[in-house]
Each structure stands twice: as structure tokens, then as C-alpha cells.
Enzyme design. Structure first.
Site, PDB file in Angstrom:
ATOM      1  N   ILE A   1       0.803  -1.172   0.099  1.00 52.02           N
ATOM      2  CA  ILE A   1      -0.054  -0.127   0.101  1.00 52.02           C
ATOM      3  C   ILE A   1       0.736   1.222  -0.090  1.00 52.02           C
ATOM      4  O   ILE A   1       1.563   1.537   0.807  1.00 52.02           O
ATOM      5  CB  ILE A   1      -1.021   0.150   1.134  1.00 52.02           C
ATOM      6  N   PRO A   2       0.919   1.934  -1.274  1.00 51.71           N
ATOM      7  CA  PRO A   2       2.201   3.051  -1.314  1.00 51.71           C
ATOM      8  C   PRO A   2       1.880   4.197  -0.567  1.00 51.71           C
ATOM      9  O   PRO A   2       1.865   5.200  -1.235  1.00 51.71           O
ATOM     10  CB  PRO A   2       2.152   2.949  -2.835  1.00 51.71           C
ATOM     11  N   CYS A   3       1.992   4.032   0.714  1.00 52.00           N
ATOM     12  CA  CYS A   3       2.052   5.377   1.591  1.00 52.00           C
ATOM     13  C   CYS A   3       3.065   6.304   0.997  1.00 52.00           C
ATOM     14  O   CYS A   3       3.148   7.716   1.486  1.00 52.00           O
ATOM     15  CB  CYS A   3       1.894   5.157   2.972  1.00 52.00           C
ATOM     16  N   HIS A   4       4.205   5.578   0.634  1.00 43.16           N
ATOM     17  CA  HIS A   4       5.293   6.297   0.226  1.00 43.16           C
ATOM     18  C   HIS A   4       5.121   7.561  -0.815  1.00 43.16           C
ATOM     19  O   HIS A   4       5.920   8.277  -1.045  1.00 43.16           O
ATOM     20  CB  HIS A   4       6.622   5.669  -0.038  1.00 43.16           C
ATOM     21  N   ARG A   5       4.084   7.302  -1.575  1.00 39.54           N
ATOM     22  CA  ARG A   5       3.673   8.032  -2.934  1.00 39.54           C
ATOM     23  C   ARG A   5       2.838   9.395  -2.627  1.00 39.54           C
ATOM     24  O   ARG A   5       2.593  10.055  -3.347  1.00 39.54           O
ATOM     25  CB  ARG A   5       3.217   7.330  -3.846  1.00 39.54           C
TER      26      ARG A   5
END
Length: 279
Positions: free
Chosen positions: A245-249
């Protein structure tokens, strides 16, 4: 901070203290607004701006935290509801479902009856712990402080589950995301626990493509909660599955990468790595 901002800050700080002190009485909007000498309309708007959630939501979070503490200390559901100031177990049930995405009973049993496989793996950005149920990956985190502590963090989330150190297909498919061959990425399955709001934010994050970025306000709008950037930020921070789940984006409106649970330097490295892979 100018004079008016200072006054507004003090009012909201006083309102928060009032709600913390009297949450068992379940004060309504009028009572909280009256405490800081504002109309309910202006208080609602000001509280949302400063706290990121409505007064009602803040009261629900206080109530839930207290109820969880009572349940962990052995209270019955009815006892926890009474101690929290709720009218009965049905209200306690609704509160848990709305915010935690589980029933009070499921919270109290701490994952009893759940079989969790876990393993450790290397990634381009450091060591990982990956855990899964038969339904899919339920946890993935960077294990910077060592395998033992990473496992303890996992066990705190599901204290009564049965654990086995074993690499299953759900974990293998998840780790393909770090490889060059992404044909099996659609086979990644997730088994997530969260409130409807959190699930909605995480689902929206999954639609941000690799190499793409989104601001907190943009994510809030895409998730159908325009104006709720702070609440969305909290949901992003509670993401239980790193990288998948790409919370880094998610970045700040200023273009700064912002904070990241596993360090801003790692976030910058991941964003750069993804940009290179998709260029």
C-alpha cells in the site's frame, strides 16, 4: 502566530482538554462549543481546521481508546460500554465497527483463532518482516531494529493468534514487487483490518501508479473526502502493509516528500527507485 490565531489555538486547546476530561458524559456539540464561548457552527468549523477531525469524531476516538483499555483489562463488553459513558453494547459495537473495522469481541480476543505465517526477507531498502493469513498479507514492515523486535511488533497487533515462521505463496507474491518481473503482481492478496474510512484511503492509494505521486489533499479528494487532508494523513500513517500500500507516494503540497513511518530518507530512495523503474 498572530493574535487571533493564538486566541483560536487556546480555544481549541481548552476544548480538547474539556472533551478529554468529560468524555464519559458524552458532551454534545453545544456543550463543547459553550465551554469556549462559541456558537456550535463556528466551533465545529474551527475545531475541524485545527484538529483535523470534527468534535464528534474526536470524542469517538477518546471513547474508543478508553473502551479498548477497559477490554484489555478484562472488562465485559457491557462493563466497557458503561465505563465509557455509552448507553449500551450496541453503541460500543457501532463505535468499534466505524473506527476499528472490527467488533469489540474481535478486538478483545486479539486474533484468537487466526493462523499467521511470517518470514523475513531482504529488499532494496532494507530487511522486511512479512506476515500473512490464508486470505492474504496482513502485515509488512521494515525490520530495522532486528527480527526479534519486528516479530514482537507483529504479535502486539494480534496477541492471541498462532504464529509459524513459514514462507507461503501470499508472501512470495508480495515480494515479487521488488523484482524485475511484475507479471504476478495481480496475484498479491491483502488481508487488512481497518475502519471503513481507512480502507477507503488505502484502496485509493493502491490506484496511485508506480512512479506517480499524490498530495494529501489530492488523495483526500480522490477518496471522496475533500478537505479531510489531516484525517487522510492519519489513515496513511496507519497503513499496516509497507510498500504494497504505497503510502510513500503521498507528498506535501509544497513538493516536499514529508515524513514516513520508516524514515524520510527511505521514502526519498523508494520514490527515486520507482521513478527510475518506470522511466
Amino acid at each position: 502566530m498572530d493574535t487571533q490565531q493564538h486566541i483560536d489555538f487556546n480555544r481549541i486547546a481548552s476544548a480538547i482538554a474539556f472533551l478529554r476530561q468529560h468524555f464519559k458524559d458524552q458532551p454534545d456539540l453545544e456543550a463543547a462549543a459553550g465551554h469556549v464561548h462559541l456558537s456550535p457552527f463556528h466551533f465545529q468549523r474551527m475545531f475541524q481546521e485545527w484538529a483535523g477531525v470534527s468534535p464528534k469524531q474526536f470524542l469517538q476516538y477518546l471513547s474508543l481508546d478508553h473502551a479498548k483499555d477497559r477490554l484489555l483489562k478484562g472488562d465485559t463488553l457491557s462493563g466497557a460500554a458503561f465505563e465509557t459513558g455509552l448507553s449500551g453494547t450496541s453503541r460500543l459495537h457501532d463505535l468499534f465497527i466505524k473506527i476499528e473495522g472490527m467488533t469489540p469481541g474481535e478486538f478483545k480476543n486479539g486474533g484468537a483463532g487466526l493462523d499467521i505465517n511470517y518470514s523475513f526477507a531482504e529488499s532494496p531498502f532494507g530487511p522486511l518482516i512479512v506476515a500473512s493469513t490464508p486470505k492474504g498479507v496482513c502485515h509488512m514492515a521494515f525490520a530495522d531494529t532486528g527480527e526479534a523486535e519486528a516479530l514482537r511488533d507483529l504479535q502486539e497487533k494480534f496477541p492471541n493468534a498462532k504464529y509459524r515462521q513459514f514462507v507461503d505463496s501470499n508472501q512470495q507474491h508480495a515480494l515479487f514487487i521488488f523484482g524485475e518481473d511484475w507479471k504476478k503482481l495481480p496475484e498479491i492478496k491483502l488481508h487488512l483490518k481497518g475502519s471503513p474510512f481507512q480502507i477507503r484511503v488505502w484502496e485509493t492509494l493502491l490506484n496511485v501508479p508506480m512512479g506517480g505521486l499524490v498530495t494529501y489533499s489530492g488523495l483526500a479528494e480522490k477518496a471522496g473526502h475533500a478537505g479531510a487532508s489531516r484525517a487522510v494523513g492519519t489513515a496513511v500513517a496507519s497503513n499496516p502493509v509497507a510498500f504494497l500500500i504505497p503510502c510513500h507516494r503521498v507528498i506535501r503540497a509544497s513538493g516536499e516528500t514529508g515524513q514516513y513511518h520508516w524514515g524520510p530518507e527511505r521514502k526519498t530512495a523508494i520514490i527515486g527507485w520507482e521513478a527510475a523503474k518506470t522511466s
